[in-house]
Design a protein around this motif. Structure first.
Motif, PDB file in Angstrom:
ATOM      1  N   ASP A  84      -1.085   5.452  -4.019  1.00  0.00           N
ATOM      2  CA  ASP A  84      -0.241   5.843  -2.889  1.00  0.00           C
ATOM      3  C   ASP A  84       0.769   4.740  -2.615  1.00  0.00           C
ATOM      4  O   ASP A  84       1.386   4.711  -1.562  1.00  0.00           O
ATOM      5  N   GLN A 101       6.671  -7.421  -2.478  1.00  0.00           N
ATOM      6  CA  GLN A 101       5.570  -6.493  -2.223  1.00  0.00           C
ATOM      7  C   GLN A 101       4.380  -7.273  -1.703  1.00  0.00           C
ATOM      8  O   GLN A 101       4.485  -8.479  -1.467  1.00  0.00           O
ATOM      9  N   GLY A 102       3.242  -6.598  -1.531  1.00  0.00           N
ATOM     10  CA  GLY A 102       2.105  -7.229  -0.868  1.00  0.00           C
ATOM     11  C   GLY A 102       1.576  -8.456  -1.592  1.00  0.00           C
ATOM     12  O   GLY A 102       1.261  -9.478  -0.978  1.00  0.00           O
ATOM     13  N   PHE A 146      -8.963  -6.412  -2.075  1.00  0.00           N
ATOM     14  CA  PHE A 146      -8.315  -5.554  -3.059  1.00  0.00           C
ATOM     15  C   PHE A 146      -8.165  -6.370  -4.345  1.00  0.00           C
ATOM     16  O   PHE A 146      -8.262  -7.584  -4.316  1.00  0.00           O
ATOM     17  N   ASN A 179      -9.486  -0.500   1.234  1.00  0.00           N
ATOM     18  CA  ASN A 179      -9.105   0.270   0.051  1.00  0.00           C
ATOM     19  C   ASN A 179     -10.213   0.307  -1.001  1.00  0.00           C
ATOM     20  O   ASN A 179     -10.665   1.379  -1.393  1.00  0.00           O
ATOM     21  N   SER A 186       1.807  -4.793   2.342  1.00  0.00           N
ATOM     22  CA  SER A 186       2.555  -4.101   1.306  1.00  0.00           C
ATOM     23  C   SER A 186       3.241  -2.927   1.984  1.00  0.00           C
ATOM     24  O   SER A 186       2.586  -1.968   2.389  1.00  0.00           O
ATOM     25  N   ARG A 223     -10.617   6.837  -7.869  1.00  0.00           N
ATOM     26  CA  ARG A 223      -9.825   7.091  -6.673  1.00  0.00           C
ATOM     27  C   ARG A 223      -8.710   8.080  -6.983  1.00  0.00           C
ATOM     28  O   ARG A 223      -7.963   7.893  -7.951  1.00  0.00           O
TER      29      ARG A 223
HETATM   30  N1  F0G Z   1      -3.921  -5.114  -0.391  1.00  0.00           N
HETATM   31  C1  F0G Z   1      -4.366  -3.844  -0.488  1.00  0.00           C
HETATM   32  C2  F0G Z   1      -5.480  -3.381   0.404  1.00  0.00           C
HETATM   33  C3  F0G Z   1      -3.766  -2.974  -1.402  1.00  0.00           C
HETATM   34  O1  F0G Z   1      -4.206  -1.719  -1.476  1.00  0.00           O
HETATM   35  C4  F0G Z   1      -2.696  -3.445  -2.218  1.00  0.00           C
HETATM   36  C5  F0G Z   1      -2.076  -2.579  -3.199  1.00  0.00           C
HETATM   37  C6  F0G Z   1      -2.272  -4.762  -2.069  1.00  0.00           C
HETATM   38  C7  F0G Z   1      -2.907  -5.562  -1.144  1.00  0.00           C
HETATM   39  C8  F0G Z   1      -1.143  -5.333  -2.890  1.00  0.00           C
HETATM   40  O2  F0G Z   1       0.081  -4.780  -2.541  1.00  0.00           O
HETATM   41  O3  F0G Z   1       0.837  -3.556  -4.600  1.00  0.00           O
HETATM   42  O4  F0G Z   1       2.436  -4.186  -2.801  1.00  0.00           O
HETATM   43  O5  F0G Z   1       1.484  -5.915  -4.269  1.00  0.00           O
HETATM   44  N2  F0G Z   1      -2.599  -1.517  -3.566  1.00  0.00           N
HETATM   45  C9  F0G Z   1      -2.052  -0.545  -4.507  1.00  0.00           C
HETATM   46  C10 F0G Z   1      -3.092   0.513  -4.749  1.00  0.00           C
HETATM   47  C11 F0G Z   1      -1.466  -1.116  -5.753  1.00  0.00           C
HETATM   48  O6  F0G Z   1      -2.914   1.300  -5.686  1.00  0.00           O
HETATM   49  O7  F0G Z   1      -4.051   0.590  -3.993  1.00  0.00           O
HETATM   50  P1  F0G Z   1       1.269  -4.599  -3.604  1.00  0.00           P
END
Ligand code: F0G
Length: 459
Positions: free
Chosen positions: A52, A100-101, A125, A187, A256, A406
């Motif tokens: 997502d 990004q995150g 994550f 997540n 993110s 997922r």
């Molecule tokens: N923290 C969580 C809880 C996340 O779900 C994600 C990214 C990140 C940090 C990192 O962020 O991708 O902008 O660098 N989750 C995506 C996923 C990639 O598919 O759940 P990012």
């Protein structure tokens, strides 16, 4: 209104065609990709539930805002609109844009974490864990016991185990814990929410020991909606008020904006500590860009500034959380085991329970994800021992605590009939679950191996 059907709170303005690869084409594509769905080309996928993240549809207001993007290198108008929107929602003082995150994570951990430290989180994550470990520190997951049992029902399965946090601080020592993180929603643990009561209890422990608390805020708006639905005393509060209360309990956050920033790219690091922010900005300049753009175009900042507000709209959140739950109900009714209750952004299939004949060493969740693709072109993602297994020196592996697939729902992108189709594909795969075979990993990278690992099917 007296009607039960919750409709998408938008009309479709631009359409993007879907490709329909044949069964033979899907088989060839998967072989080429080494049985790793990250290796597929987008036109080989029919319904893409890989993530997502950055995959949602933007609104007319976001696109309109992008036309106002100010591309000034320093002091862009778009930065100030972005900063004000982020401050307006989080109340945090220093707002540092990142592409990004994970860029926010890397900057925060490079600045605050040193080798030998321990960072507690409800569940890290994958990129968060990797960025902590890259600093030579330990990423420790302290979710409540219910959070590790897919079938266990609990309204806030993402909560942190507060006693385990206290015990960790006592045994590791306060000096080796530079910060505590809480991920909303959780997540890797099934997209499960964290309650305000839990966040408050974690805050109290952090205060007792003088340790800063950070939110991994990617899905803060979805978490706020779950609090409204499930936590006593919050039914009449707006998502924005609830989010404000969540952020008021922390010293900072990583974000993110590809999730609840409703944007295709972007993120930020925000905090109240001016000295830490100063250090983070210096590192930002080295690797991301000047502090008023942080690796983003001015127009990206505009999309996030608007998106973070739209993510908190009640009509949107009602539809968002209900449509994920609708998919979960469809799958569960067919007898497919899933993490209960449904997560906010995704349904998590319990491959360990569906495929008990495939041991963790043969990656049951990867096998299930591949089967869904072969059956109906549906792309999900493994969250099990491929992602979180720990290879040992003797060639064996410590398996992940859960073997999940997922199915993540991009925001404002698929309609109810797409979701119905996914349900049918899932049911067809589940009907022949006992025939599915495991996989052997034949290639892997030292970090984040799930992105590039290659497999061979076992016969
Ligand atoms: N923290 C969580 C809880 C996340 O779900 C994600 C990214 C990140 C940090 C990192 O962020 O991708 O902008 O660098 N989750 C995506 C996923 C990639 O598919 O759940 P990012």
């Amino acid at each position: 209104m007296p009607y039960r059907t919750i409709i998408e709170p938008f009309r479709i303005h631009t359409v993007e065609p879907i490709d329909f690869p044949t069964e033979t084409e899907r088989h060839e594509a998967l072989e080429r990709a080494g049985w790793n769905l990250f290796g597929l080309h987008a036109d080989e996928v029919i319904i893409d539930l890989l993530t997502d993240s950055g995959t949602g549809a933007m609104s007319t207001e976001q696109w309109a805002g992008m036309m106002r993007g100010d591309e000034s290198y320093a002091g862009s108008r778009s930065y100030y609109r972005f900063r004000d929107a982020v401050k307006g929602v989080t109340g945090l003082e220093h707002v540092i844009p990142t592409h990004q995150g994970r860029a926010a994570e890397r900057i925060l951990f490079s600045t605050a974490v040193k080798p030998g430290d321990v960072v507690p989180n409800n569940t890290h994550f994958d990129t968060t864990r990797a960025n902590v470990e890259y600093q030579g520190a330990e990423a420790r997951d302290l979710v409540i016991p219910e959070g590790k049992v897919p079938a266990a029902r609990h309204p806030f399965k993402g909560n942190m185990d507060v006693e385990a946090l206290r015990a960790t601080i006592e045994s590791v020592g306060r000096d080796r814990i530079p910060l505590v993180m809480v991920t909303v929603t959780n997540n890797s643990g099934g997209g499960q929410p964290v309650s305000l009561a839990n966040l408050r209890a974690v805050r109290e422990v952090c205060d007792e020991y003088g340790i800063p608390l950070f939110l991994d805020a990617c899905r803060f708006a979805e978490n706020a909606w779950f609090i409204k639905l499930r936590e006593p005393g919050y039914a009449d509060k707006t998502p924005r008020e609830i989010a404000a209360e969540m952020f008021s309990l922390v010293d900072g956050c990583t974000m993110s904006a590809k999730k609840d920033g409703m944007s295709n790219i972007g993120g930020f690091l925000a905090m109240n500590d001016a000295d830490l922010a100063h250090e983070c900005r210096n590192l930002l300049i080295l690797t991301e860009g000047f502090p008023t753009y942080g690796g983003l175009a001015g127009y990206d900042l505009e999309a996030v500034a608007r998106g973070i507000e739209e993510a908190l709209e009640e009509e949107y959140l009602r539809y968002r959380i209900r449509s994920t739950e609708y998919l979960a109900e469809k799958i569960a009714r067919a007898g497919v085991p899933i993490v209960q209750p449904a997560g906010g952004h995704a349904v998590y299939l319990d491959a360990g329970a569906l495929l008990p004949h495939i041991p963790a060493s043969q990656y049951p969740a990867q096998a299930l994800a591949c089967a869904l693709y072969l059956e109906g072109g549906v792309r999900g993602v493994e969250i099990g021992s491929v992602m979180f297994g720990k290879p040992q020196a003797d060639g064996t592996e410590i398996p992940a605590p859960m073997e999940l697939v997922r199915l993540a729902v991009p925001r404002r992108t698929y309609t109810q009939s797409h979701v119905d189709f996914v349900g049918e594909v899932m049911i067809a795969v589940a009907a022949r679950a006992s025939e599915l075979k495991g996989l052997r990993m034949v290639e892997q990278a030292p970090w984040l191996r799930h992105f590039t690992a290659r497999f061979e099917p076992l016969v």
